[in-house]
Design a protein around this motif. Structure first.
Motif, short mmCIF file in Angstrom:
data_model
loop_
_atom_site.label_atom_id
_atom_site.label_comp_id
_atom_site.label_asym_id
_atom_site.label_seq_id
_atom_site.Cartn_x
_atom_site.Cartn_y
_atom_site.Cartn_z
N SER A 225 0.83 -1.21 0.00
CA SER A 225 0.00 0.00 0.00
C SER A 225 0.86 1.25 0.00
CB SER A 225 -0.93 -0.01 1.20
OG SER A 225 -1.68 1.19 1.28
N ASN A 226 1.89 1.27 0.85
CA ASN A 226 2.79 2.43 0.90
C ASN A 226 3.56 2.59 -0.40
OD1 ASN A 226 2.03 2.98 3.54
ND2 ASN A 226 3.68 1.74 4.43
N LEU A 227 3.90 1.46 -1.02
CA LEU A 227 4.63 1.50 -2.29
C LEU A 227 3.76 2.14 -3.38
CD1 LEU A 227 7.19 0.57 -3.87
CD2 LEU A 227 5.98 -1.56 -4.35
N LEU A 228 2.50 1.73 -3.47
CA LEU A 228 1.60 2.27 -4.49
C LEU A 228 1.28 3.74 -4.24
CD1 LEU A 228 -0.89 -0.71 -4.99
CD2 LEU A 228 1.00 -0.03 -6.47
N SER A 246 3.19 -1.31 -9.40
CA SER A 246 2.56 -2.09 -10.46
C SER A 246 1.15 -2.47 -10.05
CB SER A 246 3.38 -3.35 -10.74
OG SER A 246 2.66 -4.29 -11.50
N PRO A 247 0.24 -2.61 -11.02
CA PRO A 247 -1.11 -3.10 -10.68
C PRO A 247 -1.09 -4.46 -10.01
CG PRO A 247 -1.07 -2.17 -12.90
CD PRO A 247 0.36 -2.22 -12.44
N THR A 248 -0.01 -5.21 -10.22
CA THR A 248 0.13 -6.51 -9.56
C THR A 248 0.05 -6.38 -8.05
OG1 THR A 248 1.53 -7.30 -11.38
CG2 THR A 248 1.64 -8.53 -9.32
N PHE A 249 0.46 -5.21 -7.53
CA PHE A 249 0.53 -5.01 -6.09
C PHE A 249 -0.75 -4.41 -5.50
CE2 PHE A 249 5.28 -4.28 -7.04
CZ PHE A 249 5.50 -5.65 -7.11
N GLU A 250 -1.82 -4.35 -6.29
CA GLU A 250 -3.10 -3.93 -5.73
C GLU A 250 -3.54 -4.93 -4.65
OE1 GLU A 250 -4.69 -1.23 -6.31
OE2 GLU A 250 -3.74 -0.47 -8.14
N ARG A 251 -4.25 -4.41 -3.67
CA ARG A 251 -4.60 -5.21 -2.49
C ARG A 251 -5.29 -6.53 -2.86
NH1 ARG A 251 -5.28 -4.53 2.99
NH2 ARG A 251 -6.88 -5.85 3.95
N GLU A 252 -6.27 -6.47 -3.76
CA GLU A 252 -7.01 -7.69 -4.08
C GLU A 252 -6.11 -8.72 -4.78
OE1 GLU A 252 -8.03 -4.51 -7.21
OE2 GLU A 252 -7.75 -4.67 -5.03
N MET A 278 6.83 -12.44 -6.03
CA MET A 278 5.49 -12.45 -6.62
C MET A 278 5.56 -12.03 -8.08
SD MET A 278 2.14 -10.31 -5.35
CE MET A 278 0.60 -10.34 -6.29
N GLN A 279 6.40 -11.06 -8.41
CA GLN A 279 6.56 -10.65 -9.81
C GLN A 279 7.12 -11.79 -10.66
OE1 GLN A 279 8.99 -7.06 -9.05
NE2 GLN A 279 7.34 -5.85 -9.98
#
Length: 778
Positions: A225-228, A246-252, A278-279
């Motif tokens: 969250s802090n990264l985004l 990246s959108p990959t790191f969205e919460r959902e 994860m990437q």
């Protein structure tokens, strides 16, 4: 107190103090008994079973002890108490020395990632070893409450190659009857280089204690969250760059990913590391690929030398194999593994993805430069698909050779086998071919031929025809003057011919599964065989545990893909020699059947080595072989930006292939092939393989091939033998069992059309036979 044999209290040598030696022995036994679950008491033998015919004062029921007179029991008790006190004090002093040393010398991640109960076991075991003046060499085995097994290997020193040797000693390989998957690995080296301590966990982790991953992964979600939001800058407090938002790191997305991970992996992961892995997961999910990332370690340094983190994601790979291959490759490039972590993450129907993270340091003058890392990344991606012969050649026999040259050499040896075995089946067996070509005396010539092949198809400057001829002539002259063995000469000359008769290859594609050749079919002709029709085209695919041919007799042709899995090494060797001829014969028969329609005949035969594997292991290897074979075919026929950039084409004509399912190909294979063809840009992916589930007609289910066979039978009975099969009885001998596609469906059709008039007097397949002169009972 555990009774010791009487001789333990006798003098044991002029240079050894008996009392000290006894104390060490008892102390070691005491500590090891506590850390390893205890020792069972000695077996008691009674006098009523005949084992003693007179009184033995050493029997446990007797008060006699060799270290004290029998008359004074009080003195015995005092002496026993004194020994216990002395050993307790000695163990306490030993632990007081070991604990501060252990806390100061083990790396910080060890204390963060290894449970406290394990750490205490490690300290007790090491204290026992040090107290007994023994080498730091021990294996510990424990069980977790959920049934998993934990093996801890403690070894002296941290010399290069130590981890690789440990991995080769590990149990539970895929050939083991009691096979358990490797689910976690933790590798640590003492900072003073005095020992290595490695933990290997086998078995699947149980259900999470906390059902809500919001709790177990709260630190990861907060970091993402802090990264985004851009509130943590571009670097952390240690100077390490954060991952790019990246959108990959969205919460959902992260929560969905956390649901696939084990609780232990989530709780002990650094958030930055977790997102980077994860990437890598996202790059290979749904595939059989490998993704690799290498970066400098910002927190770790050893003796002033820079260290590096190597992260890799292996899709649908046995974890033990992924660990061994990566470790072996790093050792080959002179990088020593200081720490390592292995975890498995579910990839749904595609299996699992093994995430491997290794802290490495260069040794023996190795350099951590961009060129070295690019080569390591490329070879790590290849490691999953290398054949055992290639691995033995480039890792053990000739480590100077490199993976690419090794692949080319072993592939050419396999191509030569069905050709040369017709000249001399013994001299040119597959084993003899590889052994001859890779002998120290001749391997330099084989490597030079491999270089010729690589230069011929180098995307940035392929060899011209004239340059190819010039270098081929030079190689032949060198071989002629240096190689006296006529068999070796023939093989090396044939390898040069293979280079000349190769029209396309995917050798330079970075993400390829296997090595593919589009061959001029003339190269497969042996001087010892009778003249026969030359096919239109031949593809040869060389992969891990399999080799495959695709033969077709027209530009546009269709035919089945079958898997052949011999049950013994001897049968496998015979099948290898006949594989191309089997594929040729099946394709030619299909060509005759298709003579009146636009599509010509073709066939693909993939020989798969599943010898000695369990049923699950065999299925695993077969499914991967189908994927690697078909994906490599796609490398050589699709027209995409990637193939135009990395494949040199001396055929100069677009090729269209159509496959069908044959022996041991299952619906899941068909679905994967179609989806992969679409993803790879094949023009008509739905037509790339027939008999798709829920589309068209499944020819196995409806017996399409068998219906055609029965039409021929009906015509032959009526017009050649003059029998009306609806009225007259007739006998049949059949090759092919009731569980086969063609034979099984034909049996049903015979009974449907002719009833009891059709008498099966004999039937046989690979598993057995049956006969009855009066006809087998339907």
């Amino acid at each position: 107190m555990i009774p010791l044999p009487r001789h333990c209290f006798r003098p044991i040598g002029a240079k050894t103090k008996p009392a000290i030696a006894r104390r060490h022995a008892i102390a070691a036994l005491s500590s090891l008994t506590e850390s390893m679950g205890g020792l069972r008491p000695p077996y008691k033998r009674g006098t009523d079973g005949g084992s003693h015919d007179r009184h033995d004062p050493r029997n446990e029921s007797s008060p006699y002890r060799s270290w004290q007179a029998t008359q004074n029991l009080d003195i015995q008790r005092v002496t026993q108490t004194a020994i216990i006190h002395e050993l307790t004090q000695q163990q306490t002093r030993s632990i007081e020395r070991v604990v501060p040393w252990f806390l100061n010398t083990m790396p910080e991640p060890y204390f963060r990632q290894v449970p406290e109960s394990f750490r205490l076991d490690h300290i007790k075991a090491i204290s026992a070893i040090k107290d007994a003046n023994m080498d730091m060499h021990m294996n510990l085995k424990t069980h977790l409450p959920d049934g998993r097994q934990v093996l801890t290997f403690i070894r002296p020193g941290t010399m290069p190659g130590l981890l690789l040797n440990m991995i080769k000693e590990l149990p539970f390989t895929q050939r083991s009857q009691d096979y358990m998957p490797l689910s976690r690995v933790q590798v640590f080296s003492a900072e003073d280089d005095s020992m290595s301590l490695n933990v290997f966990v086998y078995g699947e982790e149980g259900e999470r204690k906390f059902g809500d991953v919001d709790l177990t992964g709260a630190h990861i979600l907060e970091y993402a969250s802090n990264l985004l939001q851009g509130s943590i800058g571009t670097e952390d407090e240690f100077g390490r760059p954060h991952p790019e938002p990246s959108p990959t790191f969205e919460r959902e997305n992260i929560i969905a990913y956390l649901e696939k991970c084990s609780e232990s992996y989530i709780t002990r992961s650094d958030p930055r590391r977790f997102l980077k892995q994860m990437q890598l997961f996202e790059k290979v999910t749904g595939t059989d690929g490998i993704a690799v990332d290498i970066e400098e370690s910002y927190l770790d340094s050893k003796h002033g030398e820079t260290q590096y983190w190597v992260d890799a994601a292996f899709a649908n790979t046995l974890p033990h194999f992924a660990l061994e291959q990566a470790t072996q490759l790093l050792f080959l490039h002179n990088f020593d593994v200081q720490r390592a972590h292995l975890d498995n993450v579910s990839d749904g129907d595609n299996g699992t993805i093994t995430l491997l993270r290794m802290l490495v340091s260069p040794v023996n003058g190795a350099r951590g430069d961009e060129a070295t890392f690019n080569l390591m990344k490329q070879e790590l991606k290849r490691s999953k698909w290398l054949t055992p012969a290639t691995m033995d050649l480039v890792y053990e026999q000739q480590p100077w050779m490199g993976v690419r040259r090794g692949e080319v050499i072993t592939a050419m040896c396999t191509i030569m086998h069905p050709i040369m075995s017709k000249e001399n089946a013994i001299a040119f067996s597959k084993g003899n071919i590889i052994e001859t070509v890779t002998k120290d005396r001749y391997v330099k010539h084989a490597a030079a031929i491999a270089d010729l092949f690589l230069d011929r198809f180098h995307p940035k400057g392929p060899l011209s025809e004239s340059e190819l001829e010039r270098r081929s002539d030079e190689l032949k002259k060198a071989i002629d003057s240096d190689v006296e063995d006529t068999n070796a000469q023939e093989l090396l000359f044939k390898m040069i011919d293979i280079v000349k008769h190769t029209l396309r290859t995917n050798i330079y594609m970075n993400n390829r599964y296997a090595l593919g050749f589009r061959l001029d079919p003339k190269i497969m002709v042996s001087s010892k065989e009778k003249p026969r029709d030359i096919p239109y085209g031949v593809f040869y695919i060389h992969g891990r545990r399999f080799d495959g041919y695709h033969v077709r007799f027209r530009d546009i042709a269709r035919g089945g893909l079958r898997l052949v899995t011999p049950s013994s090494p001897e049968q496998f060797s015979l099948e290898s020699a006949h594989q191309y001829d089997e594929c040729y014969g099946l394709a030619f028969a299909q060509q005759l059947k298709n003579k009146d329609i636009p599509e010509g005949g073709s066939k693909a035969v993939v020989l798969v080595d599943t010898i000695g594997l369990s049923k699950g292991g065999k299925d695993f290897v077969m499914r991967k072989s189908v994927k690697a074979f078909t994906d490599t075919i796609l490398d050589l026929v699709v027209d995409t930006e990637e193939t135009r950039k990395e494949i040199v084409d001396f055929h100069g004509k677009k090729e269209v292939l159509y496959l069908g399912p044959d022996e041991q190909v299952i619906p899941e294979d068909i679905n994967w092939v179609i989806q992969r063809a679409a993803k790879r840009g094949y023009d008509t992916p739905a037509a790339f393989m027939s008999s798709k589930p829920r589309a068209g007609i499944n020819h196995k289910q409806y017996g399409v091939t068998s219906e055609g066979v029965n039409v021929y039978l009906d015509v032959a009975l009526k017009h050649v033998l003059g029998k009306d099969p609806k009225q007259d009885s007739f006998t049949i001998k059949m090759t092919g069992g009731p569980d086969g596609d063609v034979a099984g469906n034909e049996l049903k059709i015979l009974h449907r059309e002719y009833g009891d008039n059709a008498k099966i007097v004999g039937i046989a397949d690979h598993s057995g036979c049956a006969e009855d002169p009066d006809g087998l009972n339907w």
